[in-house]
Write an enzyme that holds these catalytic residues in place. Structure first.
Site, PDB file in Angstrom:
ATOM      1  N   THR A  92      32.391 -45.700   1.029  1.00 43.48           N
ATOM      2  CA  THR A  92      32.884 -44.732   0.051  1.00 43.48           C
ATOM      3  C   THR A  92      31.804 -43.709  -0.302  1.00 43.48           C
ATOM      4  O   THR A  92      30.640 -44.066  -0.498  1.00 43.48           O
ATOM      5  CB  THR A  92      33.357 -45.424  -1.235  1.00 43.48           C
ATOM      6  N   MET A  93      32.186 -42.462  -0.379  1.00 44.12           N
ATOM      7  CA  MET A  93      31.259 -41.400  -0.742  1.00 44.12           C
ATOM      8  C   MET A  93      31.036 -41.316  -2.249  1.00 44.12           C
ATOM      9  O   MET A  93      30.338 -40.428  -2.727  1.00 44.12           O
ATOM     10  CB  MET A  93      31.761 -40.059  -0.198  1.00 44.12           C
ATOM     11  N   TYR A 227      38.980 -30.273  -9.218  1.00 39.69           N
ATOM     12  CA  TYR A 227      38.929 -30.053  -7.771  1.00 39.69           C
ATOM     13  C   TYR A 227      38.370 -28.667  -7.467  1.00 39.69           C
ATOM     14  O   TYR A 227      37.484 -28.501  -6.619  1.00 39.69           O
ATOM     15  CB  TYR A 227      40.327 -30.220  -7.198  1.00 39.69           C
ATOM     16  N   SER A 228      38.879 -27.663  -8.177  1.00 41.04           N
ATOM     17  CA  SER A 228      38.442 -26.296  -7.967  1.00 41.04           C
ATOM     18  C   SER A 228      36.952 -26.129  -8.278  1.00 41.04           C
ATOM     19  O   SER A 228      36.220 -25.453  -7.541  1.00 41.04           O
ATOM     20  CB  SER A 228      39.265 -25.347  -8.845  1.00 41.04           C
ATOM     21  N   ILE A 262      47.825 -27.162   3.747  1.00 38.90           N
ATOM     22  CA  ILE A 262      47.939 -27.774   5.077  1.00 38.90           C
ATOM     23  C   ILE A 262      48.903 -28.954   4.981  1.00 38.90           C
ATOM     24  O   ILE A 262      48.929 -29.668   3.977  1.00 38.90           O
ATOM     25  CB  ILE A 262      46.566 -28.253   5.585  1.00 38.90           C
TER      26      ILE A 262
END
Length: 337
Positions: A92-93, A227-228, A262
């Protein structure tokens, strides 16, 4: 008038050269043949598709994500598609120690696969390609081995593709500081840790760092504030480091990939009932464009269903200001060091 004489000729020359050479570069799959590539977030979506494209091009691939079982399947398919070698290292990062040690382990693995077949040793979490090589069991780098020693033992790295993100959903920001912290750590800080750990190897190979970002890191968007923020941070950090590489003659390219919507399962689930999914771009084609951009050492790659995205977000005004502002810095002492 003085401004025109002093700044306009070099400025025009810079942009003419930039657009001329960008327009005349052509991608060839052979560019990746035999190259050693790391792909993070590779158990599904765009990362998985990048691993498959690289395999078809004959690259050595090391993939990572949290799911060990899924990574096994990805590696198996990479070998079927023709990868020179394929390995996986799960983790995990969220764990910065894992992020740092992962690069050293991956580099060591790819150093071994670059050896003659008779002397090659593989990690038990990966396999070599199907060019008459036998699968062999070996040792994983111990946790206690220092990063510097690990890198000195490593065989090298040509391209680092940073693609992972933490799980997130679209919601109004309600003061959840834990979510902000986790987003910044996984989506940004781990990218810094990984790139810093990989830089010694990338300097040796004149390699590339590919950073997968988003339109949300170039323009404000509602419902994705944490997130942004993490994606804007990627642009600020890696664009600054790219400029430092240019000034100090470090031949390691940095490609920032700005993606629209996507059609990955994760993205489709996240935007369901909030955004229209009509016109969502192909994850397979997106993955290929990211690889092309990295191989061609482009500064930015825009992949979206709108032809206006690259034009409007490319921001030539920013590039002009960056070019002009750089002239005011006294960087000799940094370059000499």
């Amino acid at each position: 008038m003085a401004f025109k004489k002093k700044y306009l000729p070099p400025l025009l020359g810079f942009f003419l050269a930039y657009y001329y050479y960008s327009a005349n570069e052509e991608f060839r799959p052979e560019m990746l043949q035999g190259k050693k590539v790391i792909v993070t977030g590779a158990s599904k979506g765009i990362g998985e598709q990048m691993a498959y494209h690289l395999a078809k091009m004959g690259a050595h691939v090391v993939v990572t994500a949290r799911s060990k079982e899924t990574l096994k399947k990805v590696v198996s398919h990479c070998l079927e598609l023709g990868a020179a070698s394929a390995h996986y290292i799960p983790g995990t990062m969220e764990d910065m120690t894992f992020a740092e040690q992962f690069v050293a382990k991956a580099g060591k693995l790819m150093g071994k696969v670059a050896s003659p077949p008779s002397s090659s040793v593989l990690c038990s979490t990966g396999h070599q390609g199907a060019l008459g090589r036998r699968r062999m069991r070996g040792r994983v780098l111990p946790q206690t081995v220092s990063l510097n020693i690990a890198i000195s033992l490593a065989g090298g790295l040509d391209m680092l593709i940073l693609n992972h993100i933490t799980n997130t959903s679209m919601n109004l920001f309600s003061g959840d500081i834990h979510l902000v912290r986790r987003s910044m750590e996984v989506n940004f800080l781990s990218y810094v840790v990984l790139s810093a750990a990989a830089l010694p190897m990338l300097k040796q190979s004149n390699g590339s760092i590919v950073v997968v970002s988003s339109k949300a890191g170039k323009m404000s968007s509602p419902l994705v504030a944490p997130y942004s923020a993490s994606k804007f941070a990627l642009d600020g950090f890696f664009s600054s480091v790219r400029m430092e590489h240019s000034v100090t003659k470090v031949n390691v390219s940095i490609t920032l990939c700005i993606l629209g919507l996507i059609n990955t399962d994760t993205a489709m689930k996240a935007v369901s009932g909030i955004l229209s999914t009509v016109g969502a771009s192909s994850k397979e084609e997106c993955a290929l464009e990211i690889i092309k951009g990295g191989a061609l050492r482009q500064e930015e790659v825009y992949y979206d269903n709108s032809v206006w995205t690259a034009f409007l977000l490319g921001n030539p005004g920013r590039k002009i200001l960056e070019f002009l502002s750089l002239r005011s810095y006294k960087l000799d002492k940094f370059i000499n060091n």
